[in-house]
Design an enzyme around this catalytic site. Sequence first.
Site, PDB file in Angstrom:
ATOM      1  N   LYS A 204       0.658  -1.205   0.149  1.00 21.65           N
ATOM      2  CA  LYS A 204      -0.252  -0.021   0.119  1.00 21.65           C
ATOM      3  C   LYS A 204       0.626   1.057  -0.083  1.00 21.65           C
ATOM      4  O   LYS A 204       1.845   1.537   0.336  1.00 21.65           O
ATOM      5  CB  LYS A 204      -0.952  -0.179   1.463  1.00 21.65           C
ATOM      6  CG  LYS A 204      -1.257   1.170   1.782  1.00 21.65           C
ATOM      7  CD  LYS A 204      -2.069   0.830   2.428  1.00 21.65           C
ATOM      8  CE  LYS A 204      -2.656   2.814   3.239  1.00 21.65           C
ATOM      9  NZ  LYS A 204      -3.706   2.797   4.808  1.00 21.65           N
TER      10      LYS A 204
HETATM   11  P1  FBP Z   1      -6.761   7.179   4.335  1.00 23.61           P
HETATM   12  O1  FBP Z   1      -7.648   7.151   3.595  1.00 23.61           O
HETATM   13  O2  FBP Z   1      -7.842   8.369   5.374  1.00 23.61           O
HETATM   14  O3  FBP Z   1      -5.711   8.002   3.485  1.00 23.61           O
HETATM   15  O4  FBP Z   1      -5.623   6.156   5.099  1.00 23.61           O
HETATM   16  C1  FBP Z   1      -4.809   5.807   4.640  1.00 23.61           C
HETATM   17  C2  FBP Z   1      -3.491   5.410   5.770  1.00 23.61           C
HETATM   18  O5  FBP Z   1      -3.070   4.585   5.165  1.00 23.61           O
HETATM   19  C3  FBP Z   1      -4.087   5.152   7.102  1.00 23.61           C
HETATM   20  O6  FBP Z   1      -4.268   3.860   7.293  1.00 23.61           O
HETATM   21  C4  FBP Z   1      -3.426   5.989   7.997  1.00 23.61           C
HETATM   22  O7  FBP Z   1      -3.919   6.166   8.956  1.00 23.61           O
HETATM   23  C5  FBP Z   1      -2.833   6.746   7.704  1.00 23.61           C
HETATM   24  O8  FBP Z   1      -2.966   6.898   5.841  1.00 23.61           O
HETATM   25  C6  FBP Z   1      -1.875   7.267   7.664  1.00 23.61           C
HETATM   26  O9  FBP Z   1      -1.500   9.132   6.819  1.00 23.61           O
HETATM   27  P2  FBP Z   1      -0.246   9.835   7.893  1.00 23.61           P
HETATM   28  O10 FBP Z   1       0.511   8.773   7.444  1.00 23.61           O
HETATM   29  O11 FBP Z   1       0.057  10.159   5.877  1.00 23.61           O
HETATM   30  O12 FBP Z   1      -1.398  10.330   8.538  1.00 23.61           O
END
Ligand code: FBP
Length: 306
Positions: A204
Amino acid sequence: MSKRVKEILSWYASETPGTQANLARLMNHGRLAGTGKMVILPVDQGFEHGPARSFAKNAPGYDPRYHFELAIDAGCNAYAAPLGFLEVGAAEFAGDIPLILKLNNSASLAKEKDPCPAVTSSVRDALRLGCAAIGFTIYPGSTQQNTMFEQLRELSEEARACGLAVVVWSYPRGSSLSKDGETAIDVVSYAAQIAAQLGAHIIKVKPPTEHLEQADAKAVYLAEKIPVATLAQRIRHVVQSSFNGRRIVIFSGGAAKGTEAVLEEVRGLADGGAFGSIVGRNAFQRPKAEAIDLLHKIMDTFRDAA
Ligand code: FBP
């Protein structure tokens, strides 16, 4: 089992029947079952960003059971969350949707330039809760990257030995990268390659921008004229960088934005050959009916591209 799912499983032929069956579980659940595409709901933002930033926009989200129901009602392939959230609903919703236990987490209360998440649960927890996979975040570019790589090596070995699949969130960040560099195409492709080399079954990453961060890589992108002008081209390049498409690569949704902006990005992902999306805030921060409608549109876009 569809031909496409069988073909994808053949890329993981070295894995145990247990791990292959769990990968099949993830691909054969929900509205995209059998297509080889997937849309996953991740809700670890309560831990990563805090409760108000995560759930105040749509207050039913403070209740962990809400996210199980959202993922089930929308027909997602899987639901991913840290230990606490999964503990609350795993029994009530047992068998209703494949689960992914996020084994490590960071809290943004500490603003570290070179972060390393804490390991917050175990492979045994994942088995006890009936999960299909473990999830693990690495931050390539952090000065602590080797610690995360080594933690993942150990947990991934244990998970595979127990027949679980391994999903890796590969998010570049750290003091040697600029803010733009965290989503630069050369850096995101590199992060996807690292996750694949570490044995991730599902990778991912964030959708990359056209920016080129690293001078040595930039010279090659320019000399070889690697096409990265459009989102679809960049996605194709990330997929190519993940063993030439022989690993499942999905892309995250990012901060909440308008429906058309989400769908436009998803069209670019689908055109570029992404295997799907993992959409958190853009799903659970909308009222439920609206979120389900958006998730269905996202799924339809991937299905049409399959
Ligand atoms: P979102 O679709 O809300 O961006 O979620 C994806 C994700 O990977 C979450 O699992 C995680 O909490 C978030 O993004 C972390 O994003 P960042 O570390 O950039 O704040």
